[in-house]
Design a protein around this motif. Sequence first.
Motif, PDB file in Angstrom:
ATOM      1  N   SER A  30     -22.486   7.730  -2.283  1.00 40.36           N
ATOM      2  CA  SER A  30     -22.831   7.562  -0.711  1.00 40.36           C
ATOM      3  C   SER A  30     -23.819   7.527  -0.342  1.00 40.36           C
ATOM      4  N   PRO A  43     -26.744   9.336   1.817  1.00 41.94           N
ATOM      5  CA  PRO A  43     -27.971   8.468   1.921  1.00 41.94           C
ATOM      6  C   PRO A  43     -29.096   9.369   0.936  1.00 41.94           C
ATOM      7  N   SER A  44     -30.262   8.770   1.125  1.00 43.19           N
ATOM      8  CA  SER A  44     -31.334   9.442   0.471  1.00 43.19           C
ATOM      9  C   SER A  44     -32.492  10.220   1.306  1.00 43.19           C
ATOM     10  N   THR A  54     -39.636   5.171  -0.138  1.00 47.23           N
ATOM     11  CA  THR A  54     -38.576   4.278  -0.201  1.00 47.23           C
ATOM     12  C   THR A  54     -37.041   5.082   0.934  1.00 47.23           C
ATOM     13  N   THR A  55     -37.152   6.226   1.000  1.00 51.00           N
ATOM     14  CA  THR A  55     -35.763   7.103   0.731  1.00 51.00           C
ATOM     15  C   THR A  55     -35.393   6.508   2.617  1.00 51.00           C
ATOM     16  N   ASP A  56     -34.174   6.572   2.884  1.00 46.84           N
ATOM     17  CA  ASP A  56     -33.586   6.666   3.372  1.00 46.84           C
ATOM     18  C   ASP A  56     -34.136   7.376   4.970  1.00 46.84           C
ATOM     19  N   TRP A  57     -33.715   8.688   4.688  1.00 45.48           N
ATOM     20  CA  TRP A  57     -34.467   9.703   5.523  1.00 45.48           C
ATOM     21  C   TRP A  57     -35.847  10.390   5.200  1.00 45.48           C
ATOM     22  N   SER A  99     -25.466  13.505  11.413  1.00 45.46           N
ATOM     23  CA  SER A  99     -26.396  12.186  11.599  1.00 45.46           C
ATOM     24  C   SER A  99     -24.925  10.954  11.685  1.00 45.46           C
ATOM     25  N   ARG A 106     -31.572   8.909  14.294  1.00 48.38           N
ATOM     26  CA  ARG A 106     -32.161   8.504  14.249  1.00 48.38           C
ATOM     27  C   ARG A 106     -32.711   9.162  13.927  1.00 48.38           C
ATOM     28  N   ASP A 155     -35.117   9.046   9.995  1.00 48.83           N
ATOM     29  CA  ASP A 155     -34.897   7.550   9.888  1.00 48.83           C
ATOM     30  C   ASP A 155     -36.715   6.724   9.143  1.00 48.83           C
ATOM     31  N   ARG A 156     -36.823   6.772   8.160  1.00 48.61           N
ATOM     32  CA  ARG A 156     -37.828   5.880   7.554  1.00 48.61           C
ATOM     33  C   ARG A 156     -38.122   4.768   8.618  1.00 48.61           C
TER      34      ARG A 156
END
Length: 346
Positions: A6, A8-9, A85-88, A110, A117, A196-197
């Motif tokens: 759960s 984030p990556s 392609t990670t979240d962060w 976060s 962001r 944030d990506r």
Amino acid sequence: MEERSSLPSVGVVIPVRNGAHLIGETIESILWQTYQGPVSVVVVDDGSTDGVAGMVSGRWPAVRVISIPPSGLPVARNVGAAELTTDWLCFIDADDLWHPEHLTLLVDHSFAIPDARVLSSGTIRFSTKPLTNTLTAPKLDVPGPVRAVSVPPRVLPDMDSIRSSEVERLTDAPWKLEHRHFLMGNPISCGAQIIDRLRFHAAGGFPIALPTAEDYGFWLAVSLLGPVHATPEATFFVRVAEASMTTRTNIGLGHIAATLPFLVGADLARDPEVVKKALDDAQPWLSALWLASRSALARQRPLERRITAALVPLLLRRWPHRARFHLSAAVARTRYCHAAPRIRDG
């Protein structure tokens, strides 16, 4: 702590050119993170000749290595980001370090600030041996504690002293840094953030048109899209060395001042109203120009002084502001006429 699935990556980009002697400590500082979510690491070898790509691949097979021709920091960072392609996204140079709690604390914040962001930790400058020159820049008039470049570096003998240290808190709570604060100079250290990506790509990545201070240009663009949330803990350790860019008076603010027209142009394309307000407010320009002049004096760079002087009538529209600048410049000239010998370029 939430379950790994759960969380984030996080993707980490490490640009490097001939940094085989130091990048190992940087990678280890990422691997020792207490963060339980998925973390991907990409090393971008920017035309190295010291075998750093093979060394990293051999010692850390889970770290992805991408080799490119010599292209510069902004290109290397953008190439690495494009592979993730990670979240962060995070960016750390090949000689800097993170405290083991760095990612855990940033991601925790976060969750506490759902609209954040971009989050940036505090920074500690360090060296493994005493420095003979510890000139620093004056504090910027922005929220929060003194920025990293305003603080003389600490002597820390090795990376284990960072790994075993307690997290240092700078304040009691996070605070916001808005675009107007970045117009006064860069109040954060590149390497201390998670972004944030999607926000990274919306800001256009690191600007390759800038010959220097590309991180400052990037964070200016990022701050136009929303605030940067600065967090209370100092968990990013930036290494300084004699005559390195981060040891010099103010990390090349003379170069930054020379790029101000480009940066304003970038803002103008995104939000003309922000630029109009910035141009009407002389204080940020006065601060930036004074810092640029001080840097040029300290490093004995007459061309930068001439560029700064040429920008004064363009950015300071009223004569009282120009008079303040010239008075400050005169005081600085007097000071640096009696200063220590020139700081050698690194």
